[in-house]
Design a protein around this motif. Structure first.
Motif, mmCIF file in Angstrom:
data_model
loop_
_atom_site.group_PDB
_atom_site.id
_atom_site.type_symbol
_atom_site.label_atom_id
_atom_site.label_comp_id
_atom_site.label_asym_id
_atom_site.label_seq_id
_atom_site.Cartn_x
_atom_site.Cartn_y
_atom_site.Cartn_z
ATOM 1 N N THR A 94 0.845 -1.184 0.000
ATOM 2 C CA THR A 94 0.000 0.000 0.000
ATOM 3 C C THR A 94 0.879 1.232 0.000
ATOM 4 O O THR A 94 1.762 1.369 0.840
ATOM 5 C CB THR A 94 -0.931 0.005 1.230
ATOM 6 O OG1 THR A 94 -1.782 -1.140 1.156
ATOM 7 C CG2 THR A 94 -1.781 1.258 1.277
ATOM 8 N N ILE A 105 1.052 5.283 0.365
ATOM 9 C CA ILE A 105 0.258 6.268 1.091
ATOM 10 C C ILE A 105 0.849 7.659 0.922
ATOM 11 O O ILE A 105 2.063 7.852 1.048
ATOM 12 C CB ILE A 105 0.203 5.918 2.597
ATOM 13 C CG1 ILE A 105 -0.527 4.599 2.806
ATOM 14 C CG2 ILE A 105 -0.473 7.021 3.392
ATOM 15 C CD1 ILE A 105 -0.525 4.140 4.236
ATOM 16 N N TRP A 153 4.546 9.263 -3.237
ATOM 17 C CA TRP A 153 4.083 8.548 -2.053
ATOM 18 C C TRP A 153 5.041 8.788 -0.898
ATOM 19 O O TRP A 153 6.247 8.824 -1.081
ATOM 20 C CB TRP A 153 3.959 7.057 -2.353
ATOM 21 C CG TRP A 153 3.054 6.798 -3.522
ATOM 22 C CD1 TRP A 153 3.435 6.450 -4.785
ATOM 23 C CD2 TRP A 153 1.636 6.903 -3.546
ATOM 24 N NE1 TRP A 153 2.340 6.326 -5.579
ATOM 25 C CE2 TRP A 153 1.215 6.598 -4.851
ATOM 26 C CE3 TRP A 153 0.672 7.224 -2.591
ATOM 27 C CZ2 TRP A 153 -0.119 6.597 -5.231
ATOM 28 C CZ3 TRP A 153 -0.655 7.209 -2.960
ATOM 29 C CH2 TRP A 153 -1.055 6.908 -4.258
ATOM 30 N N ARG A 179 -7.225 3.898 5.648
ATOM 31 C CA ARG A 179 -7.692 5.069 4.894
ATOM 32 C C ARG A 179 -8.419 6.079 5.771
ATOM 33 O O ARG A 179 -8.571 7.237 5.384
ATOM 34 C CB ARG A 179 -8.570 4.620 3.738
ATOM 35 C CG ARG A 179 -7.778 3.958 2.640
ATOM 36 C CD ARG A 179 -8.655 3.531 1.479
ATOM 37 N NE ARG A 179 -7.874 2.786 0.519
ATOM 38 C CZ ARG A 179 -8.190 1.586 0.064
ATOM 39 N NH1 ARG A 179 -9.293 0.994 0.477
ATOM 40 N NH2 ARG A 179 -7.418 0.976 -0.805
ATOM 41 N N ILE A 204 -4.164 11.108 5.959
ATOM 42 C CA ILE A 204 -3.920 10.353 4.729
ATOM 43 C C ILE A 204 -4.782 10.956 3.630
ATOM 44 O O ILE A 204 -6.002 11.024 3.754
ATOM 45 C CB ILE A 204 -4.198 8.850 4.908
ATOM 46 C CG1 ILE A 204 -3.161 8.260 5.860
ATOM 47 C CG2 ILE A 204 -4.187 8.133 3.557
ATOM 48 C CD1 ILE A 204 -3.271 6.774 6.075
ATOM 49 N N SER A 210 -4.219 6.833 -1.327
ATOM 50 C CA SER A 210 -3.508 5.563 -1.201
ATOM 51 C C SER A 210 -3.763 4.728 -2.440
ATOM 52 O O SER A 210 -4.723 4.963 -3.183
ATOM 53 C CB SER A 210 -3.953 4.797 0.049
ATOM 54 O OG SER A 210 -5.286 4.359 -0.090
ATOM 55 N N THR A 263 -3.202 0.412 -3.504
ATOM 56 C CA THR A 263 -2.770 -0.902 -3.037
ATOM 57 C C THR A 263 -2.641 -1.853 -4.208
ATOM 58 O O THR A 263 -3.485 -1.880 -5.098
ATOM 59 C CB THR A 263 -3.758 -1.477 -2.005
ATOM 60 O OG1 THR A 263 -3.828 -0.588 -0.891
ATOM 61 C CG2 THR A 263 -3.325 -2.850 -1.529
#
Length: 147
Positions: free
Chosen positions: A70, A72, A102, A124, A129, A132, A134
């Motif tokens: 993931t 972020i 990221w 999330r 945040i 994101s 994944t």
């Protein structure tokens, strides 16, 4: 369920890293009083937030068949807070800081896709945040060692 503050999150993360750490070691690591560590652990256990302590073996860690990466993006200066929250999550295997679009790359491992989805939903919702992405890991190969 009571809301966890930053100290609770950091304490749980420290216990996940070393569930056998002494109260004194935890207090020194977290830079808080031993009495605070003791009372918080007792409160977290009484509330059910800490359900118990266990041993993880190598097989336990590598057995989770659903794995993902993931990526972020974090707004402002919340990176350390997000890292502390991530460290307290059982699905999080590693946290990597990076540059570029990221801010963090998180390695996740769960037993089922539903557990992975539940983990992603929780992540999330973390304050700060902004986005994101994944990717599921389908297979892994290690490069051969050259001598």
């Amino acid at each position: 369920m009571a809301t966890l503050d930053d100290t609770d999150i950091r304490l749980i993360a420290a216990l996940r890293r070393d569930g056998r750490a002494s109260i004194s070691d935890l207090a020194a690591r977290l830079k808080i009083a031993r009495a605070t560590v003791r009372s918080r652990i007792e409160r977290l256990m009484a509330s059910g937030e800490i359900a118990g302590f266990s041993v993880l073996t190598k097989a336990d860690v590598t057995a989770a068949p659903v794995r993902g990466l993931t990526l972020i993006c974090i707004e402002g200066r919340g990176t350390e807070r997000v890292i502390a929250q991530l460290q307290g999550m059982p699905a999080v295997q590693a946290i990597h800081s990076t540059n570029g679009r990221w801010d963090l790359i998180i390695e996740l491992a769960t037993d089922t896709l539903q557990e992975l989805d539940d983990t992603l939903v929780r992540i999330r919702k973390f304050d700060g945040i902004t986005s994101s992405e994944t990717n599921l890991i389908l297979s892994s190969r290690r490069p051969s060692t050259r001598r």
